[in-house]
Design an enzyme around this catalytic site. Structure first.
Site, short mmCIF file in Angstrom:
data_model
loop_
_atom_site.label_atom_id
_atom_site.label_comp_id
_atom_site.label_asym_id
_atom_site.label_seq_id
_atom_site.Cartn_x
_atom_site.Cartn_y
_atom_site.Cartn_z
N TYR A 142 38.06 43.82 14.62
CA TYR A 142 38.69 44.94 14.81
C TYR A 142 39.41 45.78 13.57
CZ TYR A 142 38.03 45.45 19.94
OH TYR A 142 37.66 45.63 21.08
N LYS A 191 32.59 31.08 19.18
CA LYS A 191 31.18 30.76 18.98
C LYS A 191 31.04 29.86 18.02
CE LYS A 191 26.82 32.15 19.83
NZ LYS A 191 26.06 31.70 21.01
N ASP A 223 29.24 32.85 24.98
CA ASP A 223 28.16 33.00 26.04
C ASP A 223 28.26 32.14 27.32
OD1 ASP A 223 27.61 30.75 24.32
OD2 ASP A 223 25.56 31.38 24.24
N ASP A 247 38.19 41.06 24.29
CA ASP A 247 37.99 42.59 25.02
C ASP A 247 36.99 42.39 26.04
OD1 ASP A 247 38.05 45.27 25.08
OD2 ASP A 247 36.25 45.44 23.75
N ASP A 251 37.49 42.52 30.26
CA ASP A 251 36.74 43.47 31.38
C ASP A 251 36.01 42.44 32.54
OD1 ASP A 251 37.72 45.57 29.78
OD2 ASP A 251 35.65 46.60 29.94
C1 IPM Z 1 40.82 47.42 25.59
C2 IPM Z 1 40.03 48.77 25.25
C3 IPM Z 1 40.35 49.04 23.72
C4 IPM Z 1 39.91 47.77 22.95
C5 IPM Z 1 39.73 49.87 22.96
C6 IPM Z 1 40.02 51.50 23.66
C7 IPM Z 1 39.94 50.23 21.50
O1 IPM Z 1 38.87 48.48 25.35
O2 IPM Z 1 42.46 47.61 25.44
O3 IPM Z 1 40.42 46.50 26.10
O4 IPM Z 1 38.82 47.59 22.61
O5 IPM Z 1 40.84 46.79 22.49
MG MG Z 2 38.58 46.62 26.53
#
Ligand code: IPM
Ligand code: MG
Length: 357
Positions: A142, A191, A223, A247, A251
């Site tokens: 990032y 990884k 993975d 990230d 999710d």
């Molecule tokens: C998160 C989001 C952010 C990230 C984006 C919006 C840049 O997906 O906070 O997880 O990737 O960190």
């Molecule tokens: Mg995210």
């Protein structure tokens, strides 16, 4: 107590969910005799519209001068054509970096009341899901160099991923400290069979582990971790991983608990400096302005702000108990409702939680 909270409403559903969280904070202030001073800090697409940049200097200053920062969500299709340097997301990355919040804590815990929303097989869900992802937040790909150049008549794009020892060491400490207050198990995700950064990561994490003899450490390739999260999430207590893996996995982790709309996060840096608190979901432009969003992730993020930045444990609990009570009573926003269940809006959900403080 009198405390200053920087408020970033953001884009899309951001203003709606932050509005409900502020209502809940007001109820807490009233009940516990505190005074919260809110300072607006525009960031994201709305800041691009007003000031031409996603994170105005003034907003960063406001955040740095606060006791904690509460953020809704930023971004949306309206700003998709912005150059990469000026996208709403860039504002968020600059803010995280500017605040020095290197540790992002993202819990994945199933509320028993909404276990039906869990997409996993019943026998897996019944074993319970209660772990936390500790994501490195201001390093890795990032924040490495990003460039596009032309070679042999075609474009070549490059993103650089690098990690230094101190960046790995400090996030590892956060993971082990967190595990000490929980079930004392850290899974470090990398990884290392492919990436050099991961090999350094593993080595440093193992070194830090020696300082925490009562915490068990295991390593897992990313993975495999993605697979284990849906196969046997009950095995995890604390997952520590680098920025991009975190990230993606966070999710996935949130979705297996029922809804991404329920999960708060805390981003922490040096002790004594303001932390950043936000739901982990995005700005959901498709439902913005329709009173359909689930404000619970943001309301729980406000609880985290009270706990981690203001040292107000009882106040944080009051919010979390109010959320549980409302869910136990059967109130649902669209994202967590089962077929046939009555659906309420964002404002109504906020009001119900506020009333139970
Ligand atoms: C998160 C989001 C952010 C990230 C984006 C919006 C840049 O997906 O906070 O997880 O990737 O960190
Ligand atoms: Mg995210």
């Amino acid at each position: 107590m009198e405390k200053t909270i920087a408020i970033i409403r953001g884009d899309g559903i951001g203003p709606e969910i932050v509005g409900e969280a502020l209502g809940v904070l007001d109820a807490v202030a009233k009940k516990f005799g505190h005074k919260f001073i809110y300072k607006e800090a525009p960031m994201g697409g709305n800041a691009i519209d007003q000031f031409g940049v996603p994170l105005p200097e003034e907003s960063l200053k406001t955040c740095l001068a606060s006791d904690g920062v509460l953020l809704g969500a930023v971004g949306g299709p309206k700003w998709d054509a912005q150059p990469p340097e000026n996208r709403p997301e860039k504002g968020l990355l600059k803010l995280r970096n500017g605040l020095g919040v290197y540790a992002n804590l993202r819990p994945a815990k199933m509320f028993p009341a909404i276990s039906a929303a869990c997409p996993l097989r019943k026998d897996i869900a019944e074993r319970g899901i209660d772990f936390i992802v500790v994501r490195e937040l201001i390093g890795g790909v990032y924040f490495g160099e990003h460039k596009t150049e032309t070679r042999d008549n075609e474009r070549v794009a490059t993103d650089v991923m690098s990690y230094s020892e101190h960046e790995i060491r400090r996030i590892a400490h956060v993971a082990f400290q967190t595990a000490k207050g929980r079930r004392k198990k850290v899974t470090s995700v990398d990884k290392a069979n492919v990436l050099t950064t991961s090999r350094l990561w593993r080595e440093i994490v193992e070194g830090v582990a020696k300082e925490y003899p009562d915490v068990e450490l295991n390593h897992m390739y990313v993975d495999n971790a993605a697979m284990q999260l849906v196969k046997d999430p009950g095995q995890f207590d604390v997952i520590v991983t680098e920025n991009m893996f975190g990230d993606i996995l966070s999710d996935e982790a949130s979705q297996i608990t029922g809804s991404i709309g329920m999960i708060p996060s805390a981003s922490l840096g040096q002790p004594g400096r303001p932390g950043l608190y936000e739901p982990i979901h995005g700005s959901a432009p498709d439902i913005a302005g329709q009173d359909k969003a689930n404000p619970i992730g943001t309301i729980l993020a406000a609880a985290y702000l009270l706990r981690y930045s203001l040292g107000m444990e009882a106040e944080a609990r009051a919010i979390e108990d109010a959320v549980s009570a409302v869910l136990d009573e059967g109130w649902r926003t669209g994202d967590i409702a089962q077929t046939g269940e009555k659906v309420i809006g964002c404002r109504e959900m906020g009001r119900l939680i506020r009333e139970r403080i």
